[in-house]
Design a protein around this motif. Sequence first.
Motif, PDB file in Angstrom:
ATOM      1  N   ALA A 158       0.684  -0.902   0.005  1.00 53.03           N
ATOM      2  CA  ALA A 158      -0.544   0.169  -0.328  1.00 53.03           C
ATOM      3  C   ALA A 158       1.070   1.821   0.199  1.00 53.03           C
ATOM      4  N   GLY A 159       2.082   0.682  -0.544  1.00 53.06           N
ATOM      5  CA  GLY A 159       2.416   2.421  -0.256  1.00 53.06           C
ATOM      6  C   GLY A 159       3.568   2.135  -2.234  1.00 53.06           C
ATOM      7  N   GLU A 160       3.853   3.233  -2.435  1.00 51.26           N
ATOM      8  CA  GLU A 160       4.123   3.936  -3.042  1.00 51.26           C
ATOM      9  C   GLU A 160       5.954   3.455  -3.712  1.00 51.26           C
ATOM     10  N   LEU A 161       5.703   2.188  -4.853  1.00 49.68           N
ATOM     11  CA  LEU A 161       6.721   2.297  -4.991  1.00 49.68           C
ATOM     12  C   LEU A 161       7.584   2.881  -6.408  1.00 49.68           C
ATOM     13  N   SER A 162       7.522   3.858  -6.556  1.00 51.10           N
ATOM     14  CA  SER A 162       7.604   4.420  -7.852  1.00 51.10           C
ATOM     15  C   SER A 162       8.811   5.040  -7.768  1.00 51.10           C
ATOM     16  N   ASP A 163       9.491   4.691  -7.658  1.00 47.42           N
ATOM     17  CA  ASP A 163      11.183   5.787  -7.341  1.00 47.42           C
ATOM     18  C   ASP A 163      11.283   4.418  -8.657  1.00 47.42           C
ATOM     19  N   GLY A 164      12.179   5.247  -9.139  1.00 43.05           N
ATOM     20  CA  GLY A 164      12.656   4.077 -10.800  1.00 43.05           C
ATOM     21  C   GLY A 164      13.816   3.012  -9.824  1.00 43.05           C
ATOM     22  N   VAL A 165      14.896   3.462  -9.368  1.00 42.87           N
ATOM     23  CA  VAL A 165      16.094   2.398  -8.311  1.00 42.87           C
ATOM     24  C   VAL A 165      15.403   1.639  -7.252  1.00 42.87           C
ATOM     25  N   LYS A 166      13.808   1.901  -6.370  1.00 43.44           N
ATOM     26  CA  LYS A 166      13.971   0.814  -6.434  1.00 43.44           C
ATOM     27  C   LYS A 166      13.210   0.070  -6.841  1.00 43.44           C
ATOM     28  N   GLN A 167      12.395   0.396  -7.468  1.00 42.29           N
ATOM     29  CA  GLN A 167      11.434  -0.347  -8.669  1.00 42.29           C
ATOM     30  C   GLN A 167      11.869  -1.569  -9.234  1.00 42.29           C
ATOM     31  N   ALA A 168      12.983  -0.622 -10.105  1.00 41.12           N
ATOM     32  CA  ALA A 168      14.745  -1.701 -11.462  1.00 41.12           C
ATOM     33  C   ALA A 168      14.534  -2.718  -9.781  1.00 41.12           C
ATOM     34  N   SER A 169      15.554  -2.552  -8.640  1.00 46.23           N
ATOM     35  CA  SER A 169      16.163  -3.392  -7.956  1.00 46.23           C
ATOM     36  C   SER A 169      15.435  -4.390  -7.199  1.00 46.23           C
ATOM     37  N   THR A 170      13.645  -4.364  -7.095  1.00 47.80           N
ATOM     38  CA  THR A 170      12.957  -4.592  -6.648  1.00 47.80           C
ATOM     39  C   THR A 170      12.489  -6.166  -7.595  1.00 47.80           C
ATOM     40  N   VAL A 171      12.179  -6.054  -8.839  1.00 48.80           N
ATOM     41  CA  VAL A 171      12.242  -6.610  -9.860  1.00 48.80           C
ATOM     42  C   VAL A 171      13.066  -7.612 -10.505  1.00 48.80           C
ATOM     43  N   ASP A 172      14.559  -6.886 -10.627  1.00 52.79           N
ATOM     44  CA  ASP A 172      15.819  -8.432 -10.502  1.00 52.79           C
ATOM     45  C   ASP A 172      15.799  -9.007  -9.252  1.00 52.79           C
ATOM     46  N   ARG A 173      15.297  -8.439  -7.828  1.00 51.89           N
ATOM     47  CA  ARG A 173      15.427  -9.739  -6.775  1.00 51.89           C
ATOM     48  C   ARG A 173      14.254 -10.236  -6.829  1.00 51.89           C
ATOM     49  N   PHE A 174      13.120  -9.996  -7.311  1.00 53.90           N
ATOM     50  CA  PHE A 174      11.639 -11.329  -8.011  1.00 53.90           C
ATOM     51  C   PHE A 174      12.167 -12.031  -8.770  1.00 53.90           C
ATOM     52  N   LEU A 175      12.763 -11.612 -10.245  1.00 57.15           N
ATOM     53  CA  LEU A 175      13.641 -12.237 -11.391  1.00 57.15           C
ATOM     54  C   LEU A 175      13.694 -13.343 -10.707  1.00 57.15           C
ATOM     55  N   ALA A 176      14.953 -12.806 -10.359  1.00 55.78           N
ATOM     56  CA  ALA A 176      15.869 -14.424  -9.749  1.00 55.78           C
ATOM     57  C   ALA A 176      15.439 -15.011  -8.631  1.00 55.78           C
ATOM     58  N   GLU A 177      14.349 -14.352  -8.068  1.00 55.87           N
ATOM     59  CA  GLU A 177      14.147 -15.401  -6.543  1.00 55.87           C
ATOM     60  C   GLU A 177      13.400 -16.777  -8.474  1.00 55.87           C
ATOM     61  N   LEU A 178      12.200 -15.846  -9.277  1.00 58.29           N
ATOM     62  CA  LEU A 178      11.869 -17.158 -10.407  1.00 58.29           C
ATOM     63  C   LEU A 178      12.846 -17.544 -10.601  1.00 58.29           C
ATOM     64  N   ASP A 179      13.459 -16.815 -10.802  1.00 54.75           N
ATOM     65  CA  ASP A 179      14.631 -18.293 -11.563  1.00 54.75           C
ATOM     66  C   ASP A 179      15.338 -19.453 -10.973  1.00 54.75           C
ATOM     67  N   ASP A 180      15.481 -19.100  -9.318  1.00 54.87           N
ATOM     68  CA  ASP A 180      15.502 -20.026  -8.678  1.00 54.87           C
ATOM     69  C   ASP A 180      14.794 -20.597  -8.451  1.00 54.87           C
ATOM     70  N   VAL A 181      13.044 -20.578  -8.396  1.00 51.25           N
ATOM     71  CA  VAL A 181      12.221 -21.702  -8.297  1.00 51.25           C
ATOM     72  C   VAL A 181      12.487 -22.525  -9.570  1.00 51.25           C
ATOM     73  N   ALA A 182      12.698 -22.208 -10.466  1.00 55.88           N
ATOM     74  CA  ALA A 182      12.491 -22.505 -11.772  1.00 55.88           C
ATOM     75  C   ALA A 182      13.447 -23.767 -11.870  1.00 55.88           C
ATOM     76  N   GLY A 183      14.673 -23.132 -11.511  1.00 55.35           N
ATOM     77  CA  GLY A 183      16.145 -24.240 -11.990  1.00 55.35           C
ATOM     78  C   GLY A 183      16.327 -25.303 -10.660  1.00 55.35           C
ATOM     79  N   GLU A 184      15.281 -24.675  -9.740  1.00 50.70           N
ATOM     80  CA  GLU A 184      15.343 -26.297  -8.907  1.00 50.70           C
ATOM     81  C   GLU A 184      14.075 -26.906  -9.343  1.00 50.70           C
ATOM     82  N   ALA A 185      12.928 -26.863  -9.559  1.00 46.51           N
ATOM     83  CA  ALA A 185      11.828 -27.497 -10.611  1.00 46.51           C
ATOM     84  C   ALA A 185      12.580 -28.337 -11.615  1.00 46.51           C
ATOM     85  N   ALA A 186      13.380 -26.959 -12.336  1.00 47.77           N
ATOM     86  CA  ALA A 186      14.012 -28.369 -14.084  1.00 47.77           C
ATOM     87  C   ALA A 186      15.120 -29.842 -13.075  1.00 47.77           C
ATOM     88  N   LYS A 187      15.223 -29.427 -12.481  1.00 53.65           N
ATOM     89  CA  LYS A 187      16.342 -30.612 -11.500  1.00 53.65           C
ATOM     90  C   LYS A 187      15.599 -31.892 -10.660  1.00 53.65           C
TER      91      LYS A 187
END
Length: 187
Positions: A158-187
């Motif tokens: 319920a907050g605003e994450l409009s800041d570009g730097v915060k938004q990019a770091s959040t997206v990168d972190r989320f994608l890294a977690e998705l890649d980790d989950v996809a890598g564990e599922a593939a094994k």
Amino acid sequence: MINTTELIYLAAEGETDQNPLLPAWYDIIWSLVAFAVVLFVFWKFVTPRYQKVLDERRETIEGGIERAEAAQAEANASLAAYREQLAGARDEAAEIRDEARAQGKQIITDMKAQATAESDRIIANGAAQLQAQRQQVVAELRTDVGRLSVDLAEKLVAGELSDGVKQASTVDRFLAELDDVAGEAAK
């Protein structure tokens, strides 16, 4: 007129001691003279002409035989030459067939190699296009997932994450977690 019996009687009276089988001496002499004249004419004129005709015929026949033998020899030579040419033509035809088979095999080999190369090129192009499309889809998905995750995070925090730097770091972190989950599922 004299009748026939009188004629026979007169003919019988006129004959004397002469043998009826032997002619009179003057008939024999005149017959020999006539025979000698005929023999001389025959020997002088007829025999040379007859001999000349016989000689010409003999020469014609011998010449014909010689010509026939020469023609036969020429025909045999022509036949031998024809057979030789025929054998040569058969050999040449066999060589041409063998060469054509070899060329056909070479053409087939070349066409297979060309088809394989074309197939490999098409597969490589397809793989490259597929890889490019995959990268494009992944990039689009990252963007869409990042935007969706930011929207979701804004709603959750319920907050605003409009800041570009915060938004990019959040997206990168989320994608890294998705890649980790996809890598564990593939094994």
